[in-house]
Enzyme design. Structure first.
Site, PDB file in Angstrom:
ATOM      1  N   SER A 290      -2.763  -7.296   3.267  1.00 33.97           N
ATOM      2  CA  SER A 290      -3.151  -7.853   3.919  1.00 33.97           C
ATOM      3  C   SER A 290      -3.913  -9.036   5.127  1.00 33.97           C
ATOM      4  O   SER A 290      -3.359  -9.131   5.414  1.00 33.97           O
ATOM      5  CB  SER A 290      -4.189  -6.519   4.066  1.00 33.97           C
ATOM      6  OG  SER A 290      -4.557  -5.549   3.814  1.00 33.97           O
TER       7      SER A 290
ATOM      8  N   LYS B 159     -17.304  -6.560   6.593  1.00 33.74           N
ATOM      9  CA  LYS B 159     -16.477  -7.175   7.241  1.00 33.74           C
ATOM     10  C   LYS B 159     -15.705  -7.012   8.665  1.00 33.74           C
ATOM     11  O   LYS B 159     -16.336  -5.820   9.357  1.00 33.74           O
ATOM     12  CB  LYS B 159     -14.889  -6.362   6.574  1.00 33.74           C
ATOM     13  CG  LYS B 159     -14.581  -6.848   4.696  1.00 33.74           C
ATOM     14  CD  LYS B 159     -13.586  -5.991   3.699  1.00 33.74           C
ATOM     15  CE  LYS B 159     -13.559  -6.941   2.565  1.00 33.74           C
ATOM     16  NZ  LYS B 159     -12.300  -5.989   1.820  1.00 33.74           N
TER      17      LYS B 159
ATOM     18  N   HIS C 233       0.435  -1.105   0.157  1.00 32.75           N
ATOM     19  CA  HIS C 233       0.116   0.073   0.405  1.00 32.75           C
ATOM     20  C   HIS C 233       0.630   0.724  -0.108  1.00 32.75           C
ATOM     21  O   HIS C 233       0.945   2.406  -0.629  1.00 32.75           O
ATOM     22  CB  HIS C 233      -1.045   0.174   1.175  1.00 32.75           C
ATOM     23  CG  HIS C 233      -1.950  -0.653   1.107  1.00 32.75           C
ATOM     24  ND1 HIS C 233      -2.146  -2.234   2.002  1.00 32.75           N
ATOM     25  CD2 HIS C 233      -3.346  -1.188   0.650  1.00 32.75           C
ATOM     26  CE1 HIS C 233      -2.621  -2.365   2.608  1.00 32.75           C
ATOM     27  NE2 HIS C 233      -3.780  -2.650   0.818  1.00 32.75           N
TER      28      HIS C 233
ATOM     29  N   ARG D 137      -1.829  -5.929  -8.201  1.00 30.19           N
ATOM     30  CA  ARG D 137      -0.641  -6.878  -7.739  1.00 30.19           C
ATOM     31  C   ARG D 137      -0.947  -7.972  -9.025  1.00 30.19           C
ATOM     32  O   ARG D 137       0.076  -8.304  -9.578  1.00 30.19           O
ATOM     33  CB  ARG D 137      -0.862  -7.815  -6.611  1.00 30.19           C
ATOM     34  CG  ARG D 137      -0.364  -6.956  -5.645  1.00 30.19           C
ATOM     35  CD  ARG D 137      -1.118  -7.514  -4.530  1.00 30.19           C
ATOM     36  NE  ARG D 137      -3.050  -7.316  -4.287  1.00 30.19           N
ATOM     37  CZ  ARG D 137      -3.350  -7.472  -3.317  1.00 30.19           C
ATOM     38  NH1 ARG D 137      -3.414  -7.995  -2.054  1.00 30.19           N
ATOM     39  NH2 ARG D 137      -5.281  -7.175  -3.571  1.00 30.19           N
TER      40      ARG D 137
HETATM   41  P1  ADP Z   1      -9.780  -3.482  -0.426  1.00 30.71           P
HETATM   42  O1  ADP Z   1     -10.259  -4.080   0.536  1.00 30.71           O
HETATM   43  O2  ADP Z   1     -10.620  -2.280  -0.567  1.00 30.71           O
HETATM   44  O3  ADP Z   1      -9.611  -4.009  -1.476  1.00 30.71           O
HETATM   45  P2  ADP Z   1      -6.801  -2.785   0.201  1.00 30.71           P
HETATM   46  O4  ADP Z   1      -6.246  -3.256   2.504  1.00 30.71           O
HETATM   47  O5  ADP Z   1      -6.832  -4.748   0.615  1.00 30.71           O
HETATM   48  O6  ADP Z   1      -8.488  -2.862   0.483  1.00 30.71           O
HETATM   49  O7  ADP Z   1      -6.586  -2.759  -0.833  1.00 30.71           O
HETATM   50  C1  ADP Z   1      -6.648  -0.984  -1.377  1.00 30.71           C
HETATM   51  C2  ADP Z   1      -6.332  -1.297  -2.911  1.00 30.71           C
HETATM   52  O8  ADP Z   1      -4.142  -1.401  -2.188  1.00 30.71           O
HETATM   53  C3  ADP Z   1      -6.256  -2.148  -3.678  1.00 30.71           C
HETATM   54  O9  ADP Z   1      -6.154  -1.439  -5.092  1.00 30.71           O
HETATM   55  C4  ADP Z   1      -5.542  -3.588  -3.596  1.00 30.71           C
HETATM   56  O10 ADP Z   1      -5.351  -3.588  -4.718  1.00 30.71           O
HETATM   57  C5  ADP Z   1      -4.478  -2.325  -3.322  1.00 30.71           C
HETATM   58  N1  ADP Z   1      -2.928  -3.250  -2.613  1.00 30.71           N
HETATM   59  C6  ADP Z   1      -3.239  -4.102  -1.611  1.00 30.71           C
HETATM   60  N2  ADP Z   1      -1.460  -4.464  -1.982  1.00 30.71           N
HETATM   61  C7  ADP Z   1      -1.186  -3.958  -2.338  1.00 30.71           C
HETATM   62  C8  ADP Z   1       0.189  -4.521  -2.876  1.00 30.71           C
HETATM   63  N3  ADP Z   1       1.036  -5.010  -2.266  1.00 30.71           N
HETATM   64  N4  ADP Z   1       0.288  -4.312  -4.268  1.00 30.71           N
HETATM   65  C9  ADP Z   1      -0.269  -3.090  -4.951  1.00 30.71           C
HETATM   66  N5  ADP Z   1      -1.142  -2.415  -4.463  1.00 30.71           N
HETATM   67  C10 ADP Z   1      -2.172  -3.625  -3.278  1.00 30.71           C
END
Ligand code: ADP
Length: 162
Positions: free
Chosen positions: A129, A41, A17, A90
């Site tokens: 996460s 969630k 992130h 990703r």
């Molecule tokens: P959500 O539940 O909205 O998907 P996340 O916190 O899991 O929330 O992810 C928020 C955004 O960040 C999403 O677009 C996700 O694809 C992106 N993201 C999560 N991990 C990574 C990573 N390792 N590299 C790039 N983007 C990421």
């Protein structure tokens, strides 16, 4: 002023992130990193805890603001006068989901909210996460996945649970 919102769960925020936050901050005058309060969630961290950890890890980026919201992103973006949403990609598995959200937001907002998808840096492509939480729940090493302050908050969470 060019503004963008980076919405997400950030439960917890990872180096993946943060890579997206740094890159977005170099493209926009202001980036609003916003924690989505998703009632569907059951997160490990409360919205307030996630806002707190995001503020701590982005304190050195002057044009990043941290906030939270509930409800539809298009309504929040309108309220904040933001017309660009940032999301991270990703792998192909993220693509279909992100495409659907991006197209829906564009349609629902009458073209007022567009999405920019930033492709993950290779070193963070594996990072999520949920995997961080799983590793931490078994006492594994997450120091390569999250900043030290987040690592400490996760460890505290799991030690209070056991
Ligand atoms: P959500 O539940 O909205 O998907 P996340 O916190 O899991 O929330 O992810 C928020 C955004 O960040 C999403 O677009 C996700 O694809 C992106 N993201 C999560 N991990 C990574 C990573 N390792 N590299 C790039 N983007 C990421």
């Amino acid at each position: 002023m060019k503004k963008a919102v980076y919405p997400g769960s950030f439960d917890p925020v990872t180096y993946g992130h943060m890579d997206i936050i740094y890159r977005a901050a170099s493209m926009f005058d202001e980036v609003l990193v916003s924690v989505l309060d998703n009632k569907a969630k059951s997160p490990l961290f409360s919205v307030d805890e996630r806002v707190k950890m995001l503020k701590l890890v982005t304190s050195d980026i002057p044009n990043v603001r941290v906030d939270s919201f509930s409800g539809l992103l298009i309504d929040y973006a309108k309220k904040m006068d933001v017309h660009t949403s940032i999301r991270g990609l990703r792998a192909v598995t993220d693509f279909e989901y992100e495409l659907q959200i991006a197209q829906t937001n564009r349609l629902l907002s009458g073209g007022e909210l567009d999405t920019i998808l930033l492709i993950t840096s290779l070193e963070y492509a594996y990072l999520s996460s949920s995997s961080v939480k799983e590793i931490a729940s078994f006492g594994g090493d997450i120091s390569k996945c999250v900043p030290p302050v987040v690592e400490a908050m996760i460890k505290e969470k799991y030690s209070n649970r056991s």
